[in-house]
Design a protein around this motif. Structure first.
Motif, short mmCIF file in Angstrom:
data_model
loop_
_atom_site.label_atom_id
_atom_site.label_comp_id
_atom_site.label_asym_id
_atom_site.label_seq_id
_atom_site.Cartn_x
_atom_site.Cartn_y
_atom_site.Cartn_z
N HIS A 516 0.89 -1.15 0.11
CA HIS A 516 0.09 0.04 0.01
C HIS A 516 0.96 1.23 0.04
O HIS A 516 1.74 1.11 0.40
CB HIS A 516 -0.76 0.21 1.18
N ASP A 517 0.33 2.38 -0.30
CA ASP A 517 0.80 3.52 -0.39
C ASP A 517 -0.18 4.59 0.20
O ASP A 517 -1.09 5.00 -0.58
CB ASP A 517 1.51 4.17 -1.71
N ALA A 520 -0.25 8.10 -1.72
CA ALA A 520 -0.91 7.88 -3.05
C ALA A 520 -2.36 7.07 -2.92
O ALA A 520 -3.16 7.42 -3.94
CB ALA A 520 -0.17 7.33 -4.24
N TRP A 522 -3.44 4.12 -2.51
CA TRP A 522 -3.83 2.72 -3.30
C TRP A 522 -3.45 1.66 -2.40
O TRP A 522 -2.45 1.79 -1.57
CB TRP A 522 -3.12 2.77 -4.75
N ASN A 535 -7.65 2.02 -5.99
CA ASN A 535 -7.18 3.34 -5.76
C ASN A 535 -8.00 4.22 -5.13
O ASN A 535 -9.23 4.62 -5.85
CB ASN A 535 -6.76 3.85 -7.20
N ILE A 543 0.75 1.22 -9.65
CA ILE A 543 0.90 0.17 -8.65
C ILE A 543 1.79 -0.70 -9.27
O ILE A 543 1.44 -1.65 -10.16
CB ILE A 543 -0.35 -0.52 -8.42
#
Length: 581
Positions: A516-517, A520, A522, A535, A543
């Motif tokens: 995961h981020d 961002a 997502w 997202n 990704i």
């Protein structure tokens, strides 16, 4: 016909049946029990008078035609001619659908709900979970203030209607789960204290004196609730029970009530050859609730997992009040931890509780289907000031992301009625208390509760206003029009994939890998050969999936499979499911 009642403190008990009074006798082999004979048939009205008191309904009444304060009615379960045999739908591999009979249709009856079960078949769910059906004063309510745990609320149709509903569900291949309440009874129409020590001041709960599970007389009280649970499974052919708020069951005995109940249910399952199951609502995050009795657990077969809901809700909405605060610090990290570990709070500090909370699950031993995951429930919607659903807060794309995480994740998914088409109707807190004082107290209490959080009292719906219930009924014209039809099609696609792809029902919690981020917004995870990505941001997300070439199985917005660089580019507020070749 023989009548029996437990009334250990009475000096005299009189049976009143169809207008005729007969003295009852003590049962010599059962301390505190009274026994009497009377001519009776299905539908005969009866009750018991203790000493010089009024005639009261039977604590084990199977039917209350005139409500909780009226006489009981005899129910001959053998009279119903079942069209189908008992079902054998286990919990493993299931997709549940929580349904409130009083608002699933405008009519608000079991027969009307049965007429809409074909929708659930087309949707692809396997079990319908009915919110509580026990009698309560008035016509409309959530059902958690029931007072006759062996009977069916008469305005819903009574015992025969429940059998017709179960029969129809089984005919369509659907299992039926019933929500039952053992931790308290409602504040109005409860006659149990007159008969015996069903409650104790040894413990106190949010509802007052606790149900007596461990004080003197508790043997009979435990038998009362275990017997009620078995009656639903046996007499109505229910497939499983959802146990309300088991953390509120105050029990210090060496054999906990839940262990006694799970033992009895497993014995009935073995006797009947049916895969009966119990699902606990618990906020303890204690693996012992769902651990086998042979391993020192309580033997409950599964539990609701609020940690998944809270992490998902904060990630989607950004809300951080109350118990959401612990998850809002880094929602995607919280969601990733829950997807891989089951619990978020597994011994971590909970700022909401002001202490450490929970205990780790043994991921190598706990099957993933023993945890239920959901993005919405009756509690999480109805306990909001205005009963607003996620559809009132989020875009269709984010609703698609919520559905994707719930329906492709490792846990047993559960939907709340109407979410599958992004219902535009709210689901609000409504009551129909017949006691004016209680009605006013509920109205004031509800508004004061939310006034403390900044709400104007006039903006909080009046629970007693019939319009509050009416607003909460599903609008069955919505599924056929935009934007609801597109959301419904997405739910159907995801549920079909869950049934078709064994990786999505893999019982191993250790098999889910997450990346995961948070910046961002997502999150992506792997389940066998499947890759799922969501997202939550508005901008396109890049990704990195890597690995073998992948093919798109389903996507909310058009998306191209990753190229040679292994990077998947997902449009904003969208979700995709891929399979690696």
């Amino acid at each position: 016909m023989q009548f029996e009642v437990w009334a250990p403190e009475a000096d005299r008990v009189t049976l009143h049946c169809d207008g005729v009074a007969r003295a009852m006798e003590r049962a010599p082999e059962r301390a505190g029990w009274w026994r009497g004979e009377a001519e009776a048939r299905d539908g005969s009205r009866y009750g018991f008078a203790l000493d010089d008191g009024p005639v009261r309904p039977d604590p084990r009444s199977r039917r209350q035609p005139d409500g909780p304060d009226g006489l009981s009615a005899v129910v001959d379960h053998g009279r119903y001619a079942w069209r189908t045999g008992p079902s054998a739908r286990p919990l493993a591999g299931a997709v549940l659908y929580e349904l409130h009979v009083g608002t699933y249709t405008p009519e608000g009856t079991l027969d009307a709900a049965a007429g809409r079960l074909d929708h659930l078949v087309r949707l692809g769910v396997t079990h319908v979970e009915l919110m509580p059906l026990c009698p309560f004063p008035g016509r409309w309510g959530w059902g958690y203030d029931g007072v006759a745990p062996w009977a069916v609320h008469e305005p819903y149709g009574g015992p025969e209607a429940l059998k017709r509903f179960v029969d129809r569900a089984h005919e369509l291949g659907l299992g039926v789960v019933l929500d039952v309440v053992h931790n308290h009874l409602g504040p109005s129409g409860n006659h149990l204290p007159a008969f015996g020590p069903y409650f104790t001041d040894t413990h106190h709960t949010p509802w007052g004196a606790a149900v007596n599970l461990d004080a003197p007389g508790s043997d009979e009280v435990r038998d009362y609730f275990v017997g009620s649970a078995l009656a639903w499974l046996r007499d109505y052919r229910i497939d499983g029970l959802r146990l309300d708020a088991v953390h509120a069951l105050a029990d210090t005995r060496a054999c906990h009530f839940l262990e006694e109940l799970s033992t009895a249910v497993d014995a009935l399952a073995e006797e009947t050859g049916r895969p009966l199951f119990l699902v606990a609502e618990t906020d303890l995050n204690d693996p012992r609730v769902i651990a086998p009795r042979t391993a020192g657990g309580l033997g409950v077969h599964a539990q609701w997992n609020d940690d998944f809901h809270h992490a998902l809700h904060t990630a989607l909405t950004g809300e951080a009040q109350g118990y959401y605060a612990d998850f809002a610090r880094d929602p995607l990290a919280a969601l990733a931890k829950t997807l891989t570990g089951g619990y978020f709070h597994d011994g971590t500090y909970s700022s909401f509780r002001g202490r450490h909370h929970g205990r780790p699950l043994d991921r190598s031993r706990v099957a993933a289907h023993r945890l239920l995951a959901y993005s919405q429930t009756h509690d999480q919607i109805g306990n909001r000031a205005q009963g607003d659903r996620l559809a009132a807060l989020l875009s269709p794309g984010l609703l698609a992301c919520a559905a994707t995480l719930t329906l492709t994740g490792p846990f047993t998914p559960m939907l709340f009625m109407g979410e599958e088409w992004a219902a535009g109707t709210p689901w609000q807190y409504f009551t129909d208390h017949t006691d004016p004082g209680l009605a006013q107290a509920v109205r004031r209490g509800r508004r004061r509760e939310f006034a403390a959080h900044g709400w104007k009292e006039e903006d909080v719906p009046d629970p007693q206003d019939p319009a509050t219930r009416d607003r909460s009924c599903l609008d069955w014209s919505e599924p056929d029009r935009a934007p609801h039809a597109r959301v419904l099609a997405w739910y159907r696609t995801l549920i079909a994939l869950r049934h078709e792809r064994p990786d999505l029902t893999d019982p191993a919690l250790t098999g889910t890998k997450v990346a995961h981020d948070g910046a961002a917004r997502w999150l992506a995870f792997r389940r066998g050969d499947l890759r799922i990505a969501v997202n939550l941001g508005t901008a396109e997300a890049a990704i990195p999936l890597g690995g073998r070439p992948a093919r798109v199985l389903a996507a909310w917005e058009p998306v191209t499979a990753p190229g040679a660089d292994g990077v998947l580019r997902v449009p904003g507020e969208s979700a995709v499911v891929l399979v690696q070749e």
